[in-house]
Structure formats: structure tokens, C-alpha cells
Write an enzyme that holds these catalytic residues in place. Sequence first.
Site, short mmCIF file in Angstrom:
data_model
loop_
_atom_site.label_atom_id
_atom_site.label_comp_id
_atom_site.label_asym_id
_atom_site.label_seq_id
_atom_site.Cartn_x
_atom_site.Cartn_y
_atom_site.Cartn_z
CG ASP A 21 37.85 10.47 28.07
OD1 ASP A 21 37.47 10.69 29.24
OD2 ASP A 21 37.73 9.37 27.51
CG ASN A 35 23.71 10.75 40.59
OD1 ASN A 35 23.81 10.07 41.61
ND2 ASN A 35 23.78 10.24 39.38
CG ASP A 45 28.50 9.66 37.92
OD1 ASP A 45 29.49 9.14 38.44
OD2 ASP A 45 27.39 9.77 38.48
P1 ADP Z 1 25.87 16.93 34.79
O1 ADP Z 1 24.86 15.90 35.24
O2 ADP Z 1 26.59 17.59 35.95
O3 ADP Z 1 25.28 17.91 33.83
P2 ADP Z 1 27.14 15.38 32.62
O4 ADP Z 1 28.09 14.26 32.79
O5 ADP Z 1 25.81 15.09 32.03
O6 ADP Z 1 27.03 16.08 34.09
O7 ADP Z 1 27.83 16.52 31.75
C1 ADP Z 1 28.85 17.35 32.22
C2 ADP Z 1 29.86 17.60 31.12
O8 ADP Z 1 30.75 16.49 31.07
C3 ADP Z 1 29.27 17.74 29.72
O9 ADP Z 1 29.94 18.82 29.06
C4 ADP Z 1 29.65 16.40 29.06
O10 ADP Z 1 29.82 16.53 27.66
C5 ADP Z 1 31.00 16.17 29.72
N1 ADP Z 1 31.57 14.82 29.62
C6 ADP Z 1 30.98 13.63 29.35
N2 ADP Z 1 31.91 12.64 29.33
C7 ADP Z 1 33.11 13.22 29.60
C8 ADP Z 1 34.46 12.77 29.70
N3 ADP Z 1 34.78 11.48 29.54
N4 ADP Z 1 35.44 13.68 29.98
C9 ADP Z 1 35.15 14.99 30.17
N5 ADP Z 1 33.90 15.48 30.08
C10 ADP Z 1 32.90 14.61 29.80
#
Ligand code: ADP
Length: 190
Positions: A21, A35, A45
Site C-alpha cells: 500500500d 485525475n 487517489d
Molecule cells: P488510474 O485512474 O490511473 O487507473 P487507479 O487508482 O484506479 O488509477 O489504479 C492505479 C493502480 O493503483 C491500480 O493497480 C490500483 O490497484 C492501485 N492502487 C489502489 N490503491 C492503492 C494503494 N493504496 N497503494 C498502491 N496502489 C494502489
Amino acid sequence: MGNESRQVTVNRAGLSLMAGDITRQATDAIVNAANSGLMGGGGVDGAIHRAGGSAILEACRQIISRQGRLPPGEAVITTGGNLRAKYVIHTVGPIWHGGGPGEAEVLASAYRESLKLAATNRLTSVSFPSISTGVYGYPVDKAARIALEAVISFLNDEFTSVKEVVFVLFDSGTFDAYVSALAEIYGKKE
Ligand code: ADP
């Protein structure tokens, strides 16, 4: 998941992959897959804003009122608020529309501009999530290759303060894709 990691050295900087994480990382900065509105959202985000508190959102608001929406491929830096990381670098990846050449270039730019900003601020260590492979739909095998190549070429080409880059990958499928891409780039068989 959690303590598996892979590491290479690039021009005296460490590049590593770990499952975990990103909000818990203690690097100087963590990168947010934001975004263009910079007002938070889902995925990583939302997790960063929840963990870091309102100071991050306030800093984002000021950036938006000063310079408007953040175009894909660009990056800005704010406080890390309550996070262990001192800074958050917010960048916007491309939305996957089938993989025209512009999309790969914007994704590479998101990594490059984030690292440039880290270097401008004399930061030593930076953590990245897998930009664009969640809600934005970029296929993770392709995105992993682009992400790693962008970081490796930045570290090779620049004299920079950045000595440690960590990819913090949230799920095992994403982690495995980055491990395979790194192995391919280095010409190894997994
Ligand atoms: P995008 O809109 O750029 O696709 P997302 O947040 O939907 O961004 O997803 C990008 C990546 O971040 C995905 O692999 C998701 O599983 C991951 N992700 C979500 N939460 C966390 C976190 N707390 N730490 C690291 N990666 C995360």
C-alpha cells in the site's frame, strides 16, 4: 504479498518492486495517479487523500486555482500532509483508448515529469503506484513495460538527486506483471 520484492541498480540508483500500500511508504515522496481536477477520486487517489488528510486537498485546490486543470502527462507537488512521505507528487496518466502512440507517450511522460519534479526538489527517494492501470484501463503488461523503461531511462540519462525508486503494487496480478516486465527488460527468464 507484502514482503516479496525485486531490485536492480540503474546508474547507482536502486529500482525495486514491492507489493503493498503506497500510503504507508516512507520515501521522500509518493506519486499519486490523480485525475486532471486534482480533487481526489477513487483508487490510489482516494486512498492517498484519506490517509494524508485535508492539507493535501487544500494544496491541490491552490494549484488548480493558479494554473487550471493538470493535463495528462504532467505533474505537480504538494505536501504529504499526515503521510509518512513528506511530499505527494500528483500526476495524470492517460485513459486507455486502445493504445494509440500518444497514450504510451503520455504514460511515459507521467513517470518522467514526476521524477523531474522530485529531482528539482532534491528528493532522494520516490514511490510510484501503477499509473493508469486501474480505472483508466491501461493493460498492465503494457503499462508495466512503459513505466519501467521510463524510469530506467530517466535514471540513466540524468544527473539527479533521486537514488531510490520503488514501485508499490497493490495486488498480486499487478506485482507479477511488473516482475515479468523487469525480467524482460533485463533479458532474464523468470
Ligand atoms: P488510474 O485512474 O490511473 O487507473 P487507479 O487508482 O484506479 O488509477 O489504479 C492505479 C493502480 O493503483 C491500480 O493497480 C490500483 O490497484 C492501485 N492502487 C489502489 N490503491 C492503492 C494503494 N493504496 N497503494 C498502491 N496502489 C494502489
